[in-house]
Scaffold this motif. Structure first.
Motif, mmCIF file in Angstrom:
data_model
loop_
_atom_site.group_PDB
_atom_site.id
_atom_site.type_symbol
_atom_site.label_atom_id
_atom_site.label_comp_id
_atom_site.label_asym_id
_atom_site.label_seq_id
_atom_site.Cartn_x
_atom_site.Cartn_y
_atom_site.Cartn_z
ATOM 1 N N CYS A 210 96.557 33.130 13.477
ATOM 2 C CA CYS A 210 97.222 33.179 14.781
ATOM 3 C C CYS A 210 97.879 31.859 15.170
ATOM 4 O O CYS A 210 98.396 31.724 16.285
ATOM 5 N N THR A 213 101.206 31.213 17.496
ATOM 6 C CA THR A 213 101.506 32.439 18.251
ATOM 7 C C THR A 213 100.974 32.287 19.685
ATOM 8 O O THR A 213 100.362 31.274 20.029
ATOM 9 N N GLY A 214 101.170 33.317 20.472
ATOM 10 C CA GLY A 214 100.636 33.314 21.836
ATOM 11 C C GLY A 214 99.223 33.863 21.898
ATOM 12 O O GLY A 214 98.716 34.148 22.998
ATOM 13 N N THR A 263 101.157 40.257 12.262
ATOM 14 C CA THR A 263 102.293 39.394 12.591
ATOM 15 C C THR A 263 103.296 40.134 13.461
ATOM 16 O O THR A 263 103.816 39.580 14.437
ATOM 17 N N PHE A 266 102.000 40.243 16.980
ATOM 18 C CA PHE A 266 102.144 38.944 17.646
ATOM 19 C C PHE A 266 103.571 38.726 18.142
ATOM 20 O O PHE A 266 103.801 38.065 19.155
ATOM 21 N N GLU A 267 104.545 39.275 17.416
ATOM 22 C CA GLU A 267 105.953 39.048 17.746
ATOM 23 C C GLU A 267 106.503 40.057 18.753
ATOM 24 O O GLU A 267 107.662 39.977 19.151
ATOM 25 N N SER A 269 106.220 41.985 22.504
ATOM 26 C CA SER A 269 105.693 41.768 23.847
ATOM 27 C C SER A 269 106.165 42.887 24.772
ATOM 28 O O SER A 269 107.111 43.612 24.468
ATOM 29 N N ASP A 289 95.344 37.504 23.833
ATOM 30 C CA ASP A 289 96.378 36.713 24.474
ATOM 31 C C ASP A 289 95.765 35.428 25.034
ATOM 32 O O ASP A 289 94.679 35.450 25.604
#
Length: 342
Positions: A210, A213-214, A263, A266-267, A269, A289
């Motif tokens: 992670c 990432t956010g 992945t 993660f990308e 939203s 998050d």
């Protein structure tokens, strides 16, 4: 400090500190004093902090019950004692406490109870386990007024000191703090479930996955059982099991099978409040998050605590899409989220 029975305050704190009974700002306790006054946990407050600050708010239970009977849309309207309220708002479940005739009421999000209450044949399972107790089963409804109406219907037909609420939790009433505690602990013993063995997550690997990432890897090893326990992984990915799950975590924990899928998650939203705030990578671990509050992290642990106790062949009753949506669009829950830093 509020002038309430110190034994009640101390016990509320002890209950709030046990993650098998209470998680974060969930659950509440109440104490009736005098003819009309009832002290109940304030919305957004943590029972675990009951001895550290102002956690309870006084309300007029006679007025609340009259307004429930009259069908008033907001039975809590005008029921707080303005001279004592200290800016606190009564719990959204105050009406549930007010309807119970007992001097002391504990409403917990008991993990052992929830393990039973989320199963499709919950009432049938509980009949055997709670034989000899004066209890009633309450079908799921949105907390607050809808649930109040169901509880009022149940209590109008019979007097009982135990309510098991489908996909929600446990309510116990007694005339003294110790009596109520003893009853709650006896119920916990009857409903005790065994957790499957906890496996260890590889934190260096998770942190690497992670990085940039956010999201972050969950700090608590228990949370990672949502990925490491194969049955728990499947249960968690299928939907929402109880209200606090939705309010704090979205409609479900996202579940992925590969690093590429992780992945991609993660990308992606979304502004939708039902968008999952946590993702489980099968056989590896759980990520959430970075903005997830302490309360949200508590709910992740609670979910893990639940799914590793569910029977391997359990058929579960998940909340519907409509039930999920009405929880996140609810002003009362938005207020609680603001207080808990969600």
């Amino acid at each position: 400090m509020q002038k309430i029975d110190p034994e009640f305050i101390s016990l509320s704190r002890r209950i709030g500190e046990n993650p098998l009974f209470i998680q974060g700002a969930g659950g509440n306790t109440s104490l009736k004093t005098g003819t009309d006054r009832m002290w109940v946990k304030a919305s957004g407050k943590w029972l675990a902090q009951a001895e550290a600050g102002e956690v309870f708010v006084p309300v007029n239970r006679t007025r609340i019950n009259e307004q429930i009977r009259a069908g008033i849309e907001d039975p809590l309207s005008g029921a707080s004692y303005s001279d004592d309220v200290l800016g606190l708002r009564p719990s959204i479940e105050t009406t549930l406490h007010s309807l119970m005739p007992h001097a002391v009421v504990f409403h917990t999000h008991s993990i052992n109870t929830i393990v039973h209450a989320v199963q499709k044949k919950a009432e049938n399972i509980l009949v055997e386990k709670l034989k000899g107790f004066d209890w009633a089963f309450v079908p799921y409804s949105k907390p607050g007024l809808p649930l109040t109406r169901l509880v009022a219907g149940v209590l109008s037909k019979r007097t009982c000191n135990i309510l098991v609420i489908q996909n929600h939790g446990l309510v116990v009433g007694g005339e003294t703090v110790q009596e109520t505690l003893a009853l709650m602990l006896e119920l916990e013993a009857r409903l005790m479930t065994t957790a499957r063995p906890v496996k260890n997550a590889c934190f260096p690997t998770l942190n690497q996955l992670c990085s940039g990432t956010g999201f972050v890897a969950a700090e608590c090893n228990l949370t990672h059982q949502l990925a490491l326990d194969p049955h728990g992984f499947e249960y968690a990915r299928m939907g929402s099991l109880y209200p606090d799950h939705v309010v704090f975590l979205g409609k479900s924990v996202a579940a992925v099978d590969t690093k590429d899928e992780l992945t991609a998650f993660f990308e992606t939203s979304s502004e939708d409040p039902l968008w999952p705030k946590a993702v489980a990578l099968r056989s590896a671990g759980v990520f959430h998050d970075k903005s997830l509050s302490a309360g949200g992290q508590e709910m992740l642990r609670a979910l893990a605590n639940t799914v590793i106790r569910l029977p391997l062949s359990a058929s579960l009753n998940y909340l519907t899409a409509e039930e999920e949506r009405e929880l996140v669009d609810w002003d009362a829950e938005k207020y609680r989220q603001a207080l808990t830093g969600l």
